[in-house]
Write a protein that holds these residues in place. Sequence first.
Motif, short mmCIF file in Angstrom:
data_model
loop_
_atom_site.label_atom_id
_atom_site.label_comp_id
_atom_site.label_asym_id
_atom_site.label_seq_id
_atom_site.Cartn_x
_atom_site.Cartn_y
_atom_site.Cartn_z
N LYS A 81 -4.33 -1.81 -7.28
CA LYS A 81 -5.25 -2.67 -8.04
C LYS A 81 -4.63 -4.06 -8.14
N LYS A 118 -8.64 -2.30 -1.76
CA LYS A 118 -9.97 -1.84 -2.17
C LYS A 118 -10.32 -2.36 -3.56
N HIS A 119 -9.34 -2.34 -4.46
CA HIS A 119 -9.56 -2.77 -5.83
C HIS A 119 -8.97 -4.18 -6.00
N ASN A 161 -6.11 5.53 -4.08
CA ASN A 161 -6.21 5.21 -2.66
C ASN A 161 -5.97 3.74 -2.37
N ALA A 162 -5.72 2.95 -3.41
CA ALA A 162 -5.44 1.53 -3.18
C ALA A 162 -4.77 0.94 -4.41
N ARG A 176 -8.55 -9.21 0.95
CA ARG A 176 -9.84 -8.52 0.88
C ARG A 176 -9.91 -7.35 1.86
N ARG A 198 0.82 -1.21 0.00
CA ARG A 198 0.00 0.00 0.00
C ARG A 198 0.86 1.27 0.00
#
Length: 392
Positions: free
Chosen positions: A231, A261-262, A228-229, A257, A192
């Motif tokens: 993929k 987020k993606h 923000n995340a 999970r 992240r």
Amino acid sequence: MFIGFVEALRRGGIPASLKEHLLLLEALDADVIGADPEQFYYLARATFVHDESQLDRFDRVFAEVFKGLVANGEEVRAEIPEDWLRMVAEAYLTPEQMEAIKSLGSWEEIMQALKDRLAEQKERHQGGNKWIGTGGTSPFGHGGFNPEGVRIGGPGRHGRAIKVWEKREFRDLDGDRELGTRNIKVALRRLRRFAREEAAEELDLDGTIDGTARRGWLDVHMRPERHNAVKLLLFLDIGGSMDGHVKVAEDLFSACRAEFKHLEHFYFHNCIYEGVWKDNRRRHVEKTPTHDIIHKFGRDHKLVIVGDASMSPYEISHPGGSIEHFNEEAGAVWIKRLTDAYPSAAWINPTPDAYWGHSASTAILKRLMDERMYSLTLDGLDEAMRELGRKR
């Protein structure tokens, strides 16, 4: 009626409401199904389950609450002692005898031999060394031993089959499983840190308004796009030799999970071919073409494949090598397409890396992944996250 069932569903993590309970009773009063346990199972599942991630939990609760349920008129049969079946169906071989049995040779020779047996065989066989049957040392059938063969029906025993002709049912991994440790989440959070991609740009609305007001003309300002995340494309090997790694695979899936987020996840068995699936219960009828995934999700996605890489080398190197269907293109072709489409990629292997050298298929896949195979340990995950976070 069925209040205990509703309470058990709630304890099992499924938000069963009074409205759904009354709906189930109304459906039963209207005789929408017959007096059959299987039909009741599907009716109850359609009533209470609203998300595919809850299917496995529903199955566990249903099996516990209605344990021993038998349809009216079902024949009750006496069970034959297992020892009797073993003596009839399986020849006990010493390790020396097993080593003495020779395989038929190459993939093409084994498949041709099976084709010849199917054309010639007219009756059931057991305990032999040639025909399709049970027990014995024939390379075709189940319940016996041969170093390379085709398992047809029945359970696997020695893990030596290069193809399996049997419809097997796998269950989905529970994405909401509580982790036994928080350390996997901590390791995944490293990725992240790289959520901000400096290459893409977006309109800086506040800066544009401020600049325009100050200068008296349109003054467009741009800024790096903020994600923000990360993929993530996650492919999960399921069934077969992965059965022994279900718990740790569920822990990893649950952590992904929670952290990303993606996230898009798909299942496969042993090696990725032309189709993967979302629901293990419908994997034979609802597959997603791998080509569609490559075209739909951009190169900014990170590719993570989770599997023990344990299989016959033919499953990777040969068309038709899959143990469950005839694949027109070899598994190696699809792994290459995926790694070309997604430069940031890693294979996570739950088997301890000390054993990788004993598996030809693991060595092949590691090479196809450009050595980007990592063990499913905290250190291994940390290395994988460093790899996925590199600029490419």
